[in-house]
Motif scaffolding. Structure first.
Motif, PDB file in Angstrom:
ATOM      1  N   MET A   1       0.845  -1.192   0.000  1.00 18.37           N
ATOM      2  CA  MET A   1       0.000   0.000   0.000  1.00 18.37           C
ATOM      3  C   MET A   1       0.878   1.238   0.000  1.00 18.37           C
ATOM      4  SD  MET A   1      -2.708   1.201   2.921  1.00 18.37           S
ATOM      5  CE  MET A   1      -3.462  -0.398   2.932  1.00 18.37           C
ATOM      6  N   THR A   2       0.863   1.974  -1.060  1.00 15.83           N
ATOM      7  CA  THR A   2       1.666   3.192  -1.097  1.00 15.83           C
ATOM      8  C   THR A   2       0.969   4.295  -0.341  1.00 15.83           C
ATOM      9  OG1 THR A   2       0.611   3.980  -3.099  1.00 15.83           O
ATOM     10  CG2 THR A   2       2.506   2.514  -3.385  1.00 15.83           C
ATOM     11  N   ARG A   3       1.738   5.320   0.010  1.00 17.86           N
ATOM     12  CA  ARG A   3       1.147   6.461   0.705  1.00 17.86           C
ATOM     13  C   ARG A   3       0.046   7.089  -0.134  1.00 17.86           C
ATOM     14  NH1 ARG A   3       4.142   9.423   4.989  1.00 17.86           N
ATOM     15  NH2 ARG A   3       5.803   8.019   5.592  1.00 17.86           N
ATOM     16  N   THR A   4       0.303   7.200  -1.458  1.00 14.15           N
ATOM     17  CA  THR A   4      -0.665   7.856  -2.339  1.00 14.15           C
ATOM     18  C   THR A   4      -1.985   7.103  -2.336  1.00 14.15           C
ATOM     19  OG1 THR A   4       1.129   8.644  -3.749  1.00 14.15           O
ATOM     20  CG2 THR A   4      -1.101   8.688  -4.657  1.00 14.15           C
ATOM     21  N   SER A   5      -1.940   5.774  -2.487  1.00 15.15           N
ATOM     22  CA  SER A   5      -3.172   4.994  -2.526  1.00 15.15           C
ATOM     23  C   SER A   5      -3.878   5.043  -1.177  1.00 15.15           C
ATOM     24  CB  SER A   5      -2.877   3.542  -2.931  1.00 15.15           C
ATOM     25  OG  SER A   5      -2.097   2.900  -1.946  1.00 15.15           O
ATOM     26  N   PHE A   6      -3.118   4.980  -0.097  1.00 12.21           N
ATOM     27  CA  PHE A   6      -3.725   5.055   1.227  1.00 12.21           C
ATOM     28  C   PHE A   6      -4.335   6.433   1.433  1.00 12.21           C
ATOM     29  CE2 PHE A   6      -4.260   5.202   5.727  1.00 12.21           C
ATOM     30  CZ  PHE A   6      -4.366   3.887   6.156  1.00 12.21           C
ATOM     31  N   ALA A   7      -3.632   7.473   0.993  1.00 13.15           N
ATOM     32  CA  ALA A   7      -4.145   8.833   1.140  1.00 13.15           C
ATOM     33  C   ALA A   7      -5.430   9.013   0.342  1.00 13.15           C
ATOM     34  CB  ALA A   7      -3.096   9.843   0.687  1.00 13.15           C
ATOM     35  N   ALA A   8      -5.462   8.477  -0.882  1.00 13.04           N
ATOM     36  CA  ALA A   8      -6.669   8.588  -1.703  1.00 13.04           C
ATOM     37  C   ALA A   8      -7.826   7.829  -1.075  1.00 13.04           C
ATOM     38  CB  ALA A   8      -6.379   8.067  -3.107  1.00 13.04           C
ATOM     39  N   ALA A   9      -7.521   6.626  -0.549  1.00 15.70           N
ATOM     40  CA  ALA A   9      -8.563   5.827   0.090  1.00 15.70           C
ATOM     41  C   ALA A   9      -9.073   6.520   1.351  1.00 15.70           C
ATOM     42  CB  ALA A   9      -8.028   4.443   0.426  1.00 15.70           C
ATOM     43  N   SER A  10      -8.158   7.131   2.080  1.00 11.91           N
ATOM     44  CA  SER A  10      -8.546   7.859   3.294  1.00 11.91           C
ATOM     45  C   SER A  10      -9.446   9.034   2.959  1.00 11.91           C
ATOM     46  CB  SER A  10      -7.304   8.359   4.033  1.00 11.91           C
ATOM     47  OG  SER A  10      -6.502   7.284   4.447  1.00 11.91           O
ATOM     48  N   LYS A  11      -9.100   9.773   1.903  1.00 11.73           N
ATOM     49  CA  LYS A  11      -9.898  10.932   1.507  1.00 11.73           C
ATOM     50  C   LYS A  11     -11.304  10.502   1.102  1.00 11.73           C
ATOM     51  CE  LYS A  11      -9.959  15.005  -1.464  1.00 11.73           C
ATOM     52  NZ  LYS A  11     -11.402  14.839  -1.762  1.00 11.73           N
ATOM     53  N   ALA A  12     -11.405   9.409   0.352  1.00  7.91           N
ATOM     54  CA  ALA A  12     -12.718   8.914  -0.066  1.00  7.91           C
ATOM     55  C   ALA A  12     -13.562   8.528   1.153  1.00  7.91           C
ATOM     56  CB  ALA A  12     -12.546   7.724  -1.000  1.00  7.91           C
ATOM     57  N   ALA A  42       2.063  -1.646   4.612  1.00  6.09           N
ATOM     58  CA  ALA A  42       1.471  -2.767   3.886  1.00  6.09           C
ATOM     59  C   ALA A  42       1.583  -2.521   2.388  1.00  6.09           C
ATOM     60  CB  ALA A  42       0.004  -2.934   4.289  1.00  6.09           C
ATOM     61  N   SER A  43       1.553  -3.583   1.598  1.00  9.87           N
ATOM     62  CA  SER A  43       1.666  -3.448   0.142  1.00  9.87           C
ATOM     63  C   SER A  43       0.323  -3.634  -0.547  1.00  9.87           C
ATOM     64  CB  SER A  43       2.661  -4.478  -0.397  1.00  9.87           C
ATOM     65  OG  SER A  43       2.247  -5.777  -0.030  1.00  9.87           O
ATOM     66  N   SER A  44      -0.712  -4.022   0.197  1.00  6.22           N
ATOM     67  CA  SER A  44      -2.017  -4.298  -0.401  1.00  6.22           C
ATOM     68  C   SER A  44      -2.969  -3.134  -0.181  1.00  6.22           C
ATOM     69  CB  SER A  44      -2.600  -5.575   0.224  1.00  6.22           C
ATOM     70  OG  SER A  44      -2.509  -5.516   1.626  1.00  6.22           O
ATOM     71  N   PRO A  45      -4.026  -3.015  -0.991  1.00  4.19           N
ATOM     72  CA  PRO A  45      -5.012  -1.948  -0.807  1.00  4.19           C
ATOM     73  C   PRO A  45      -5.817  -2.170   0.475  1.00  4.19           C
ATOM     74  CG  PRO A  45      -5.732  -3.466  -2.515  1.00  4.19           C
ATOM     75  CD  PRO A  45      -4.332  -3.843  -2.173  1.00  4.19           C
ATOM     76  N   PRO A  46      -6.555  -1.151   0.953  1.00 12.27           N
ATOM     77  CA  PRO A  46      -7.289  -1.276   2.224  1.00 12.27           C
ATOM     78  C   PRO A  46      -8.220  -2.482   2.283  1.00 12.27           C
ATOM     79  CG  PRO A  46      -7.288   0.991   1.490  1.00 12.27           C
ATOM     80  CD  PRO A  46      -6.682   0.199   0.381  1.00 12.27           C
ATOM     81  N   SER A  47      -8.818  -2.828   1.177  1.00  9.70           N
ATOM     82  CA  SER A  47      -9.767  -3.952   1.182  1.00  9.70           C
ATOM     83  C   SER A  47      -9.085  -5.297   1.407  1.00  9.70           C
ATOM     84  CB  SER A  47     -10.547  -3.989  -0.139  1.00  9.70           C
ATOM     85  OG  SER A  47      -9.651  -4.160  -1.230  1.00  9.70           O
ATOM     86  N   GLN A  48      -7.739  -5.335   1.263  1.00 13.05           N
ATOM     87  CA  GLN A  48      -7.037  -6.619   1.347  1.00 13.05           C
ATOM     88  C   GLN A  48      -5.983  -6.665   2.461  1.00 13.05           C
ATOM     89  OE1 GLN A  48      -5.573  -7.769  -2.548  1.00 13.05           O
ATOM     90  NE2 GLN A  48      -7.397  -6.952  -3.560  1.00 13.05           N
ATOM     91  N   VAL A  49      -6.011  -5.695   3.372  1.00 11.32           N
ATOM     92  CA  VAL A  49      -5.090  -5.738   4.510  1.00 11.32           C
ATOM     93  C   VAL A  49      -5.405  -6.961   5.360  1.00 11.32           C
ATOM     94  CG1 VAL A  49      -4.409  -4.567   6.642  1.00 11.32           C
ATOM     95  CG2 VAL A  49      -4.724  -3.256   4.530  1.00 11.32           C
ATOM     96  N   LYS A  50      -4.376  -7.749   5.659  1.00 10.79           N
ATOM     97  CA  LYS A  50      -4.571  -9.010   6.367  1.00 10.79           C
ATOM     98  C   LYS A  50      -4.261  -8.862   7.858  1.00 10.79           C
ATOM     99  CE  LYS A  50      -5.426 -11.065   2.467  1.00 10.79           C
ATOM    100  NZ  LYS A  50      -6.823 -11.432   2.099  1.00 10.79           N
TER     101      LYS A  50
END
Length: 309
Positions: A1-12, A42-50
């Motif tokens: 999970m990159t910072r950018t993807s996490f940041a975008a997911a957080s904003k949504a 983590a390297s996975s998107p929020p929906s797949q954090v284990k």
């Protein structure tokens, strides 16, 4: 999970929560999610954090000696965030009886003593102009009434009823959701400080009108309430000049504990704080002090026990 993807997911996620949460809560959650993003790695998107990634997060917090109560708050925010993305990892962990996740712990109530308050009064006296007038008002008013930061910042002049010893809290915490405007106390001893502030307020307005109890004139000339950021700046000035470590919320606990120490029943303190029950009051704001409790126990055991045969 990159910072950018996490940041975008957080904003949504936060945008979706906007209709349901106050601005202050959204800011806090955004700040907490940024910290979590940094620590999760983590390297996975929020929906797949284990679960193993959650476990690694907990180990990282433990290694950093992060306060248990803070860990618990972070987990609540992360749980909501992941659940919104369809991920029940933390929810499932909570169901496992062999798993012990961090939980909030009861801590001693943090209050200001007489020496702290005197240092803050001296610090307020050292601030010039209208900010100094407001600082002196806050240092006197908040420990005497127990109002929250937002509640005094957005109070209106008409809300103040000195003749009846009360103030209408027109913008309470949880307004529009679970709280309605209600009254808070204004004890007699703080009224001279309030009257002095009202004189300074009149001089500051210089003939202009303002509905706000604590007005702020912007560069444009428009007069409105103080912003939360400017309130924060003034609190920082007081802390720096006095050397007292505190938050504006500490004044609320100081009010509650002082009232309890002076003999006010916990039910009265809870009502003054506008709590729904005494549980919150005792958990976070006012408790019987240990020495007082021990004296009560001593007196109880000193009394003879009467037995009816």
């Amino acid at each position: 999970m990159t910072r950018t993807s996490f940041a975008a997911a957080s904003k949504a996620y936060l945008d979706a929560m906007r209709p349901y949460l106050s601005e202050g809560t959204l800011v806090r959650k955004a700040r907490n999610l940024r910290t979590i993003a940094r620590d999760l790695k983590a390297s996975s998107p929020p929906s797949q954090v284990k679960e193993r990634e959650i476990e690694g997060l907990l180990l990282a917090w433990r290694a950093r000696d992060l306060d248990t109560a803070t860990q618990a708050k972070y987990l609540v925010d992360l749980d909501g965030f992941l659940a919104w993305h369809g991920n029940a990892a933390i929810t499932n962990l909570r169901k496992n009886k062999h798993v012990r996740l961090p939980r909030p712990m009861s801590k001693p109530v943090r209050v200001l003593d007489a020496a702290d308050l005197e240092r803050l009064r001296v610090a307020a006296d050292s601030i010039e102009g209208w900010p100094g007038d407001v600082a002196r008002f806050l240092v006197a008013f908040l420990p005497a009434t127990g109002l929250r930061r937002k509640e005094v910042r957005l109070a209106k002049l008409k809300d103040l009823e000195l003749d009846r010893g009360r103030i209408l809290v027109s913008h309470p915490k949880g307004e529009g959701a679970w709280a309605a405007p209600d009254y808070g106390p204004v004890p007699v001893f703080v009224r001279p400080a309030i009257e002095e502030f009202l004189l300074a307020r009149r001089a500051y307005l210089d003939g202009a009108e303002s509905e706000w109890l604590v007005p702020y004139r912007r560069v444009s000339g428009e007069i409105g309430p103080w912003s939360d950021a400017v309130f924060g700046w003034l609190k920082g000035e007081l802390a720096q000049r006095s050397g007292v470590v505190f938050s504006l919320k500490t004044f609320r606990a100081t009010f509650a504990q002082d009232a309890k120490d002076r003999g006010a029943p916990i039910e009265a303190v809870s009502r003054a704080l506008r709590h729904a029950s005494t549980h919150t009051t005792e958990a976070y704001y006012a408790r019987i002090r240990a020495d007082d409790a021990f004296r009560e126990i001593e007196r109880a055991f000193a009394r003879p026990v009467l037995r009816v045969e």
